[in-house]
Design a protein around this motif. Structure first.
Motif, PDB file in Angstrom:
ATOM      1  N   GLY A 100       0.782  -1.236   0.000  1.00  0.00           N
ATOM      2  CA  GLY A 100       0.000   0.000   0.000  1.00  0.00           C
ATOM      3  C   GLY A 100       0.805   1.272   0.000  1.00  0.00           C
ATOM      4  N   LEU A 101       2.016   1.246  -0.549  1.00  0.00           N
ATOM      5  CA  LEU A 101       2.858   2.438  -0.574  1.00  0.00           C
ATOM      6  C   LEU A 101       2.833   3.080  -1.965  1.00  0.00           C
ATOM      7  CD1 LEU A 101       6.048   1.465   1.464  1.00  0.00           C
ATOM      8  CD2 LEU A 101       4.227   3.044   2.124  1.00  0.00           C
ATOM      9  N   PRO A 102       2.539   4.380  -2.040  1.00  0.00           N
ATOM     10  CA  PRO A 102       2.513   5.066  -3.336  1.00  0.00           C
ATOM     11  C   PRO A 102       3.917   5.412  -3.835  1.00  0.00           C
ATOM     12  CG  PRO A 102       1.931   6.602  -1.605  1.00  0.00           C
ATOM     13  CD  PRO A 102       2.101   5.261  -0.937  1.00  0.00           C
ATOM     14  N   SER A 103       4.667   4.410  -4.277  1.00  0.00           N
ATOM     15  CA  SER A 103       5.999   4.661  -4.836  1.00  0.00           C
ATOM     16  C   SER A 103       5.860   5.080  -6.293  1.00  0.00           C
ATOM     17  CB  SER A 103       6.873   3.405  -4.726  1.00  0.00           C
ATOM     18  OG  SER A 103       6.375   2.394  -5.575  1.00  0.00           O
ATOM     19  N   GLY A 248      -5.620   8.573   0.428  1.00  0.00           N
ATOM     20  CA  GLY A 248      -6.828   9.295   0.777  1.00  0.00           C
ATOM     21  C   GLY A 248      -6.951   9.627   2.245  1.00  0.00           C
ATOM     22  N   SER A 249      -6.536   8.708   3.125  1.00  0.00           N
ATOM     23  CA  SER A 249      -6.692   8.959   4.558  1.00  0.00           C
ATOM     24  C   SER A 249      -5.493   8.512   5.373  1.00  0.00           C
ATOM     25  CB  SER A 249      -7.946   8.246   5.086  1.00  0.00           C
ATOM     26  OG  SER A 249      -7.862   6.852   4.840  1.00  0.00           O
ATOM     27  N   GLY A 250      -4.517   7.858   4.760  1.00  0.00           N
ATOM     28  CA  GLY A 250      -3.364   7.388   5.511  1.00  0.00           C
ATOM     29  C   GLY A 250      -2.353   8.471   5.805  1.00  0.00           C
ATOM     30  N   LEU A 251      -2.280   9.495   4.939  1.00  0.00           N
ATOM     31  CA  LEU A 251      -1.332  10.587   5.157  1.00  0.00           C
ATOM     32  C   LEU A 251      -1.917  11.689   6.029  1.00  0.00           C
ATOM     33  CD1 LEU A 251       0.364  11.032   1.657  1.00  0.00           C
ATOM     34  CD2 LEU A 251       1.480  10.390   3.788  1.00  0.00           C
ATOM     35  N   THR A 252      -3.163  12.044   5.761  1.00  0.00           N
ATOM     36  CA  THR A 252      -3.820  13.105   6.514  1.00  0.00           C
ATOM     37  C   THR A 252      -5.307  13.042   6.224  1.00  0.00           C
ATOM     38  OG1 THR A 252      -3.866  15.500   6.951  1.00  0.00           O
ATOM     39  CG2 THR A 252      -3.558  14.810   4.668  1.00  0.00           C
ATOM     40  N   GLU A 253      -6.099  13.646   7.096  1.00  0.00           N
ATOM     41  CA  GLU A 253      -7.543  13.732   6.860  1.00  0.00           C
ATOM     42  C   GLU A 253      -7.809  15.012   6.061  1.00  0.00           C
ATOM     43  OE1 GLU A 253      -9.615  11.384   7.599  1.00  0.00           O
ATOM     44  OE2 GLU A 253      -8.103  10.191   8.638  1.00  0.00           O
ATOM     45  N   GLN A 298      -5.673  24.655   9.549  1.00  0.00           N
ATOM     46  CA  GLN A 298      -5.448  24.787  10.987  1.00  0.00           C
ATOM     47  C   GLN A 298      -5.936  23.531  11.696  1.00  0.00           C
ATOM     48  OE1 GLN A 298      -7.634  27.915  12.866  1.00  0.00           O
ATOM     49  NE2 GLN A 298      -6.303  28.000  14.655  1.00  0.00           N
ATOM     50  N   GLY A 299      -5.051  22.921  12.465  1.00  0.00           N
ATOM     51  CA  GLY A 299      -5.385  21.691  13.163  1.00  0.00           C
ATOM     52  C   GLY A 299      -5.144  20.437  12.352  1.00  0.00           C
ATOM     53  N   GLY A 300      -4.732  20.597  11.084  1.00  0.00           N
ATOM     54  CA  GLY A 300      -4.456  19.434  10.253  1.00  0.00           C
ATOM     55  C   GLY A 300      -3.206  18.704  10.716  1.00  0.00           C
ATOM     56  N   VAL A 301      -3.215  17.395  10.637  1.00  0.00           N
ATOM     57  CA  VAL A 301      -2.093  16.577  11.086  1.00  0.00           C
ATOM     58  C   VAL A 301      -1.651  15.649   9.960  1.00  0.00           C
ATOM     59  CG1 VAL A 301      -1.340  14.792  12.709  1.00  0.00           C
ATOM     60  CG2 VAL A 301      -2.816  16.648  13.503  1.00  0.00           C
ATOM     61  N   VAL A 302      -0.385  15.701   9.625  1.00  0.00           N
ATOM     62  CA  VAL A 302       0.194  14.755   8.673  1.00  0.00           C
ATOM     63  C   VAL A 302       0.742  13.575   9.458  1.00  0.00           C
ATOM     64  CG1 VAL A 302       2.045  14.357   7.011  1.00  0.00           C
ATOM     65  CG2 VAL A 302       0.749  16.484   6.933  1.00  0.00           C
ATOM     66  N   ARG A 303       0.407  12.372   9.044  1.00  0.00           N
ATOM     67  CA  ARG A 303       0.891  11.171   9.735  1.00  0.00           C
ATOM     68  C   ARG A 303       2.304  10.879   9.243  1.00  0.00           C
ATOM     69  NH1 ARG A 303      -4.592  10.306   8.652  1.00  0.00           N
ATOM     70  NH2 ARG A 303      -5.800  10.146  10.586  1.00  0.00           N
ATOM     71  N   TRP A 304       3.272  11.347   9.993  1.00  0.00           N
ATOM     72  CA  TRP A 304       4.662  11.269   9.541  1.00  0.00           C
ATOM     73  C   TRP A 304       5.191   9.851   9.555  1.00  0.00           C
ATOM     74  CZ3 TRP A 304       6.063  15.118   6.805  1.00  0.00           C
ATOM     75  CH2 TRP A 304       5.557  16.393   7.065  1.00  0.00           C
ATOM     76  N   SER A 305       4.579   8.942  10.305  1.00  0.00           N
ATOM     77  CA  SER A 305       5.028   7.550  10.259  1.00  0.00           C
ATOM     78  C   SER A 305       4.754   6.965   8.868  1.00  0.00           C
ATOM     79  CB  SER A 305       4.310   6.729  11.331  1.00  0.00           C
ATOM     80  OG  SER A 305       2.903   6.785  11.164  1.00  0.00           O
ATOM     81  N   THR A 306       3.564   7.246   8.337  1.00  0.00           N
ATOM     82  CA  THR A 306       3.233   6.795   6.977  1.00  0.00           C
ATOM     83  C   THR A 306       4.082   7.522   5.951  1.00  0.00           C
ATOM     84  OG1 THR A 306       0.953   6.337   7.644  1.00  0.00           O
ATOM     85  CG2 THR A 306       1.376   6.559   5.288  1.00  0.00           C
TER      86      THR A 306
END
Length: 424
Positions: A100-103, A248-253, A298-306
């Motif tokens: 599931g990695l967008p390489s 779509g949702s793994g990096l950020t909402e 504002q308040g957005g979070v990037v999932r840096w682990s993904t």
């Protein structure tokens, strides 16, 4: 001559298989944010993307010419080299799709081609200057440029929309952004067709040159353009649901305004690169735009682990595909039996990856906004997210708080309702 003709046919078929994997591997680039925000249903989104990918394949041949006559020296190049390169690219595409990695499908192709060419004829067979200027530099610049553009566009969008008040007005605005998202997603799909479908056109054209069918420097024939466009469109319609879920949702909402900003920014970068003949990665451009849009709210979070896993995959793509391509070329150099062995290994490896994917299948129901698997566990804001949010945080589209205050009225000799407050 019959052997060369048969080998050339095998290479063309293998190139179209790669184009097919490119389609379902990169569907997320155009449609992941549109699906995650609910602007389009999953099946409708991939069908629309497939049609526009096919149309985009006919708009330009600049990238195809870069591949067929720019990266690799055509003189003395054997057809087996192209076959070995495609083996490396296909296996890497399937492996990253499995997890599931967008390489980058583009860099997988370039890595396989460079590794196979070096194994066949040494480093002199690769044009280092073209690799640096039209592959490596765009690879670094594209996600940064798209990310910064999406971040600024998102901030501007929320700042303009910050004056909107009232639930009815907010719903109307959301509908407008969803319509804009659909249009921008179509633009990304069109841009993807102009860039990625051309890479397969370039590979097939290069194979025809090495087989003596075309002269060096020739443009792709019409049948090559049509077949490459159809292959990537069919792959797109299949839908790479695993990668769509990550993007779509793994990096950020994402909210509709963010999705619109991300897709518009990515499409602009991709179309500009196609016009200039830069064979950049549409995956990296779209991923960078999604992260930029996530940081812009504002308040957005990037999932840096993904994101970190994705960055690692980007860095490994060129060398990993190159090593597989070089190994495949080493075997094909042994003669006809070597080509047969490599073809068998490709089929066996692809079958094994598909079998592994069936253990935990991911379908279109798993990527819809209401799907149970669509949103991974929340991740706290990291240093980068916190730092960017601290710099002029934009207003949100939520209704502004009521600034009225209730103050007691001054004492008056009026008898009626003496305690009634005055509202300012």
């Amino acid at each position: 001559m019959e052997h060369i003709t048969l080998l050339l046919a095998i290479v063309i078929v293998t190139a179209l298989v790669f184009d097919f994997t490119n389609g379902f591997h990169d569907t997320a680039n155009a449609m992941a944010t549109t699906i995650s925000t609910g602007a389009l249903k999953p099946k409708t989104a991939v069908a629309m993307s497939a049609v526009l990918n096919l149309v985009g394949a006919f708009l330009s041949v600049e990238v195809a010419k870069t591949i067929s006559g720019g990266i690799i020296n055509e003189d003395g190049l054997r057809t087996e080299v192209i076959f070995a390169a495609l083996v490396g690219a296909i296996l890497w595409n399937l492996l990253t799709w499995l997890v599931g990695l967008p390489s980058s499908s583009s860099h997988a192709l370039f890595g396989g081609l460079i590794g196979a060419a070096v194994m066949s004829a040494g480093w002199s067979s690769v044009d280092g200057g073209t690799v640096v200027t039209k592959v490596l530099l765009p690879a670094v610049a594209a996600p940064i440029v798209a990310g910064v553009a999406a971040l600024l566009a998102t901030r501007l969008t929320y700042r303009i929309g910050g004056r909107i008040q009232g639930e009815a007005q907010e719903k109307a605005t959301a509908k407008g952004y969803r319509a804009g998202q659909i249009a921008s997603a179509g633009l990304v799909s069109l841009a993807h067709g102009t860039n990625d479908a051309q890479k397969t056109m370039g590979i097939i054209t290069l194979a025809l040159v090495t087989g003596g069918v075309l002269s060096p420097g020739s443009n792709p024939p019409v049948w090559v353009i049509v077949s490459a466009g159809l292959a990537i469109a069919m792959g797109t319609y299949l839908g790479g649901w695993r990668i769509i879920r990550t993007m779509g949702s793994g990096l950020t909402e994402l909210k509709p305004p963010q999705g619109f900003a991300a897709q518009t920014s990515a499409a602009t970068v991709i179309l500009a690169s196609s016009h200039l003949g830069f064979s950049l990665s549409t995956t990296q451009s779209c991923s960078g735009a999604v992260m930029g849009a996530g940081l812009g709210r504002q308040g957005g979070v990037v999932r840096w682990s993904t994101a970190t896993r994705m960055f690692v995959a980007w860095g490994l793509t060129l060398p990993a595909a190159g090593l597989v391509g070089a190994g495949a070329e080493f075997v094909t150099k042994q003669g006809t039996w070597g080509v047969v062995v490599v073809a068998a290994l490709l089929v066996a490896g692809s079958g094994a990856i598909w079998a592994l994917s069936r253990r935990k299948p991911v379908g279109h129901d798993d990527v819809a906004p209401s799907g149970a698997q669509s949103a991974p566990d929340a991740e706290p804001a990291g240093v980068v997210t916190t730092a960017i949010a601290a710099v002029s945080p934009p207003p949100t589209l939520a209704a502004q708080p009521d600034l009225s205050a209730t103050l007691p009225s001054p004492a008056a000799p009026v008898a009626a309702d003496p305690a009634r407050p005055a509202t300012v």
